[in-house]
Design a protein around this motif. Sequence first.
Motif, PDB file in Angstrom:
ATOM      1  N   LYS A 114       0.846  -1.192   0.000  1.00  0.00           N
ATOM      2  CA  LYS A 114       0.000   0.000   0.000  1.00  0.00           C
ATOM      3  C   LYS A 114       0.882   1.242   0.000  1.00  0.00           C
ATOM      4  CE  LYS A 114      -4.342   1.604   1.925  1.00  0.00           C
ATOM      5  NZ  LYS A 114      -5.446   1.207   2.815  1.00  0.00           N
ATOM      6  N   THR A 115       0.521   2.229  -0.816  1.00  0.00           N
ATOM      7  CA  THR A 115       1.204   3.516  -0.830  1.00  0.00           C
ATOM      8  C   THR A 115       0.207   4.591  -0.444  1.00  0.00           C
ATOM      9  OG1 THR A 115       2.745   2.832  -2.569  1.00  0.00           O
ATOM     10  CG2 THR A 115       2.468   5.190  -2.220  1.00  0.00           C
ATOM     11  N   LEU A 116       0.495   5.285   0.636  1.00  0.00           N
ATOM     12  CA  LEU A 116      -0.361   6.362   1.118  1.00  0.00           C
ATOM     13  C   LEU A 116       0.309   7.697   0.807  1.00  0.00           C
ATOM     14  CD1 LEU A 116      -0.970   4.521   4.425  1.00  0.00           C
ATOM     15  CD2 LEU A 116      -2.795   5.084   2.852  1.00  0.00           C
ATOM     16  N   ARG A 117      -0.364   8.573   0.083  1.00  0.00           N
ATOM     17  CA  ARG A 117       0.185   9.873  -0.308  1.00  0.00           C
ATOM     18  C   ARG A 117      -0.165  10.930   0.743  1.00  0.00           C
ATOM     19  NH1 ARG A 117       3.851   8.502  -4.118  1.00  0.00           N
ATOM     20  NH2 ARG A 117       2.931   6.992  -5.565  1.00  0.00           N
ATOM     21  N   HIS A 118       0.776  11.867   0.955  1.00  0.00           N
ATOM     22  CA  HIS A 118       0.568  12.925   1.942  1.00  0.00           C
ATOM     23  C   HIS A 118       0.736  14.288   1.284  1.00  0.00           C
ATOM     24  CE1 HIS A 118       0.990   9.475   4.431  1.00  0.00           C
ATOM     25  NE2 HIS A 118       2.301   9.431   4.363  1.00  0.00           N
ATOM     26  N   SER A 119      -0.215  15.156   1.523  1.00  0.00           N
ATOM     27  CA  SER A 119      -0.138  16.513   0.979  1.00  0.00           C
ATOM     28  C   SER A 119       0.687  17.403   1.903  1.00  0.00           C
ATOM     29  CB  SER A 119      -1.545  17.099   0.838  1.00  0.00           C
ATOM     30  OG  SER A 119      -2.115  17.297   2.128  1.00  0.00           O
ATOM     31  N   ILE A 120       1.103  18.545   1.376  1.00  0.00           N
ATOM     32  CA  ILE A 120       1.828  19.521   2.180  1.00  0.00           C
ATOM     33  C   ILE A 120       0.988  19.948   3.383  1.00  0.00           C
ATOM     34  CG2 ILE A 120       2.753  21.869   2.205  1.00  0.00           C
ATOM     35  CD1 ILE A 120       4.529  19.916   0.755  1.00  0.00           C
ATOM     36  N   GLU A 121      -0.319  20.179   3.166  1.00  0.00           N
ATOM     37  CA  GLU A 121      -1.205  20.622   4.242  1.00  0.00           C
ATOM     38  C   GLU A 121      -1.276  19.578   5.350  1.00  0.00           C
ATOM     39  OE1 GLU A 121      -1.962  20.755   0.989  1.00  0.00           O
ATOM     40  OE2 GLU A 121      -1.663  22.924   0.835  1.00  0.00           O
ATOM     41  N   GLU A 122      -1.298  18.299   4.958  1.00  0.00           N
ATOM     42  CA  GLU A 122      -1.399  17.210   5.931  1.00  0.00           C
ATOM     43  C   GLU A 122      -0.169  17.156   6.840  1.00  0.00           C
ATOM     44  OE1 GLU A 122      -2.927  12.577   5.663  1.00  0.00           O
ATOM     45  OE2 GLU A 122      -1.719  13.389   4.029  1.00  0.00           O
ATOM     46  N   LEU A 123       1.000  17.415   6.264  1.00  0.00           N
ATOM     47  CA  LEU A 123       2.247  17.301   7.023  1.00  0.00           C
ATOM     48  C   LEU A 123       2.634  18.594   7.746  1.00  0.00           C
ATOM     49  CD1 LEU A 123       4.377  15.199   4.501  1.00  0.00           C
ATOM     50  CD2 LEU A 123       3.133  14.396   6.508  1.00  0.00           C
ATOM     51  N   LYS A 124       1.973  19.694   7.385  1.00  0.00           N
ATOM     52  CA  LYS A 124       2.287  20.975   8.009  1.00  0.00           C
ATOM     53  C   LYS A 124       2.034  20.967   9.515  1.00  0.00           C
ATOM     54  CE  LYS A 124       1.807  24.651   4.550  1.00  0.00           C
ATOM     55  NZ  LYS A 124       0.886  25.683   4.014  1.00  0.00           N
ATOM     56  N   THR A 125       1.159  20.089   9.970  1.00  0.00           N
ATOM     57  CA  THR A 125       0.773  20.067  11.384  1.00  0.00           C
ATOM     58  C   THR A 125       1.876  19.520  12.287  1.00  0.00           C
ATOM     59  OG1 THR A 125      -0.255  17.886  11.087  1.00  0.00           O
ATOM     60  CG2 THR A 125      -1.656  19.824  10.810  1.00  0.00           C
ATOM     61  N   PHE A 126       2.934  18.941  11.680  1.00  0.00           N
ATOM     62  CA  PHE A 126       4.025  18.364  12.464  1.00  0.00           C
ATOM     63  C   PHE A 126       5.254  19.278  12.381  1.00  0.00           C
ATOM     64  CE2 PHE A 126       1.465  14.873  10.716  1.00  0.00           C
ATOM     65  CZ  PHE A 126       1.018  14.287  11.896  1.00  0.00           C
ATOM     66  N   PRO A 127       5.604  19.944  13.495  1.00  0.00           N
ATOM     67  CA  PRO A 127       6.748  20.870  13.471  1.00  0.00           C
ATOM     68  C   PRO A 127       8.055  20.193  13.070  1.00  0.00           C
ATOM     69  CG  PRO A 127       5.454  21.173  15.467  1.00  0.00           C
ATOM     70  CD  PRO A 127       4.937  19.938  14.796  1.00  0.00           C
ATOM     71  N   ARG A 128       8.270  18.943  13.560  1.00  0.00           N
ATOM     72  CA  ARG A 128       9.486  18.202  13.242  1.00  0.00           C
ATOM     73  C   ARG A 128       9.107  16.839  12.679  1.00  0.00           C
ATOM     74  NH1 ARG A 128      13.255  16.960  17.593  1.00  0.00           N
ATOM     75  NH2 ARG A 128      14.701  16.661  15.859  1.00  0.00           N
ATOM     76  N   VAL A 129      10.026  16.269  11.910  1.00  0.00           N
ATOM     77  CA  VAL A 129       9.782  14.944  11.310  1.00  0.00           C
ATOM     78  C   VAL A 129       9.497  13.909  12.385  1.00  0.00           C
ATOM     79  CG1 VAL A 129      10.902  13.035  10.097  1.00  0.00           C
ATOM     80  CG2 VAL A 129      11.047  15.340   9.170  1.00  0.00           C
ATOM     81  N   ILE A 130      10.245  13.941  13.483  1.00  0.00           N
ATOM     82  CA  ILE A 130      10.074  12.940  14.535  1.00  0.00           C
ATOM     83  C   ILE A 130       8.663  12.981  15.112  1.00  0.00           C
ATOM     84  CG2 ILE A 130      10.841  14.380  16.450  1.00  0.00           C
ATOM     85  CD1 ILE A 130      11.858  10.711  15.850  1.00  0.00           C
ATOM     86  N   ASP A 131       7.970  14.108  14.970  1.00  0.00           N
ATOM     87  CA  ASP A 131       6.601  14.237  15.473  1.00  0.00           C
ATOM     88  C   ASP A 131       5.601  13.434  14.648  1.00  0.00           C
ATOM     89  OD1 ASP A 131       7.535  16.027  17.411  1.00  0.00           O
ATOM     90  OD2 ASP A 131       7.270  17.748  16.074  1.00  0.00           O
ATOM     91  N   GLN A 132       6.049  12.893  13.506  1.00  0.00           N
ATOM     92  CA  GLN A 132       5.155  12.113  12.642  1.00  0.00           C
ATOM     93  C   GLN A 132       5.073  10.635  13.038  1.00  0.00           C
ATOM     94  OE1 GLN A 132       6.344  12.612   8.524  1.00  0.00           O
ATOM     95  NE2 GLN A 132       6.617  14.822   8.761  1.00  0.00           N
ATOM     96  N   ILE A 133       5.778  10.243  14.084  1.00  0.00           N
ATOM     97  CA  ILE A 133       5.843   8.829  14.468  1.00  0.00           C
ATOM     98  C   ILE A 133       4.445   8.219  14.631  1.00  0.00           C
ATOM     99  CG2 ILE A 133       6.366   7.312  16.441  1.00  0.00           C
ATOM    100  CD1 ILE A 133       8.758   7.541  14.845  1.00  0.00           C
ATOM    101  N   ASP A 134       3.607   8.816  15.455  1.00  0.00           N
ATOM    102  CA  ASP A 134       2.277   8.247  15.709  1.00  0.00           C
ATOM    103  C   ASP A 134       1.420   8.263  14.449  1.00  0.00           C
ATOM    104  OD1 ASP A 134       2.971   7.786  18.329  1.00  0.00           O
ATOM    105  OD2 ASP A 134       2.031   9.616  19.093  1.00  0.00           O
ATOM    106  N   PHE A 135       1.538   9.331  13.663  1.00  0.00           N
ATOM    107  CA  PHE A 135       0.801   9.455  12.399  1.00  0.00           C
ATOM    108  C   PHE A 135       1.138   8.305  11.453  1.00  0.00           C
ATOM    109  CE2 PHE A 135       1.270  11.316   8.013  1.00  0.00           C
ATOM    110  CZ  PHE A 135      -0.081  11.496   7.727  1.00  0.00           C
ATOM    111  N   ARG A 136       2.429   8.032  11.301  1.00  0.00           N
ATOM    112  CA  ARG A 136       2.852   6.954  10.397  1.00  0.00           C
ATOM    113  C   ARG A 136       2.550   5.581  11.006  1.00  0.00           C
ATOM    114  NH1 ARG A 136       5.788   9.206   5.517  1.00  0.00           N
ATOM    115  NH2 ARG A 136       6.425  11.276   6.183  1.00  0.00           N
ATOM    116  N   MET A 137       2.730   5.435  12.326  1.00  0.00           N
ATOM    117  CA  MET A 137       2.486   4.139  12.964  1.00  0.00           C
ATOM    118  C   MET A 137       1.022   3.735  12.847  1.00  0.00           C
ATOM    119  SD  MET A 137       3.646   1.499  14.538  1.00  0.00           S
ATOM    120  CE  MET A 137       5.225   1.815  15.354  1.00  0.00           C
ATOM    121  N   SER A 138       0.119   4.685  12.971  1.00  0.00           N
ATOM    122  CA  SER A 138      -1.311   4.353  12.856  1.00  0.00           C
ATOM    123  C   SER A 138      -1.631   3.775  11.483  1.00  0.00           C
ATOM    124  CB  SER A 138      -2.166   5.594  13.122  1.00  0.00           C
ATOM    125  OG  SER A 138      -1.992   6.576  12.119  1.00  0.00           O
ATOM    126  N   MET A 139      -0.948   4.275  10.454  1.00  0.00           N
ATOM    127  CA  MET A 139      -1.162   3.750   9.106  1.00  0.00           C
ATOM    128  C   MET A 139      -0.653   2.314   8.975  1.00  0.00           C
ATOM    129  SD  MET A 139      -0.017   7.053   6.872  1.00  0.00           S
ATOM    130  CE  MET A 139      -0.889   8.605   7.030  1.00  0.00           C
TER     131      MET A 139
END
Length: 355
Positions: free
Chosen positions: A28-53
């Motif tokens: 599965k490939t999930l695409r992310h828009s700029i707006e979707e990722l703007k909510t995370f100040p740092r890359v490491i803050d995306q851990i829970d977002f990516r783990m849920s997927m």
Amino acid sequence: MFTVLVINPGSTSTKIAVFEDEEGVALKTLRHSIEELKTFPRVIDQIDFRMSMIMSFLKEHRYELDELSAVVGVGGLLKPLTSGIYIVNEVMLNDLRMGVQGEHPSNLGGILAHMLATKVDIPAFIVDPVVVDELKEIARISGMLDINRRSIFHALNQKAVARRASDFLGRDYSEVNMIVVHMGGGISIGVHEKGNVVDVNNAFNGDGPFTPERSGGLPVGDLVKLCFSNKYSQEEMLQKITGRGGLVAYLGTNSAQEVEERIRKGDTYAKLIYEAMIYQIAKEIGAMATVLKGKVDAIVISGGLSRSSYITGRLKEIVSFIAPILVYPGEDEMKALAEGALRVLIGLEKAKVYS
């Protein structure tokens, strides 16, 4: 049979797959828009977002963690290292969290793999991370004593498609001279000289062409003035170089499909910017041909943008005089990651230790 979960967080997507031995049985490939990722100040803050997927993917395909033999993630911006398969250890995790060579979503690959693997006591690996370093010493010289050029590129996919192209040419990878172009959210153009990538642009925040979201090489004097203009903080400047540069800066999107649709509707400015990106890619290919003294067996084009016939068609028009062009749309990264883990699991190769 070995069952391997593969995780590949990218700048514009999260790719997840399950392989049973060498066969990909779910992807599965999930695409992310700029707006979707703007909510995370740092890359490491995306851990829970990516783990849920990832967890949703496993549930969707009815896989339990205890059915897995290993988890493998794409490698991130670690310290320079030799090509190979690495076990994820605490030293690596610390460097990935810290962003020892910078922040990028690929840093999350090893972290996510380790988080899942430790739940069921199985190994977590990375394979041919972006910091694989085979540069010739002369290629490291920048022109400024304080700065060395660094090898940061799409090593996993470049190595995979280079071997595939070598097979097509009926020769061993160690015998072939190629220029390999990976075009995605970042663009790397590497000189593969008889099995080693002896020169490559820093595709993260260094040089080379601008990309859907990176500025690429810039007029240095003007960049310095902008840095000291008091208009932007250091963090904002870094974001203008990586994440908010390139097509994002000019056109407000990192989507090639969207830009091409604008062009089809007659947007001349979008066409100018898109053509400028292609122009810069072609110039870098030409520059890399000089490293091989013109003795280039093939130019290999891969990555997500290679699915665009607009881009590949224009590149063929400009650089086909150098060497035959082979296009492998998309990337072989998921399969390459799974095969790397499998080589360790069946004992064909020993995992290296990061230190």
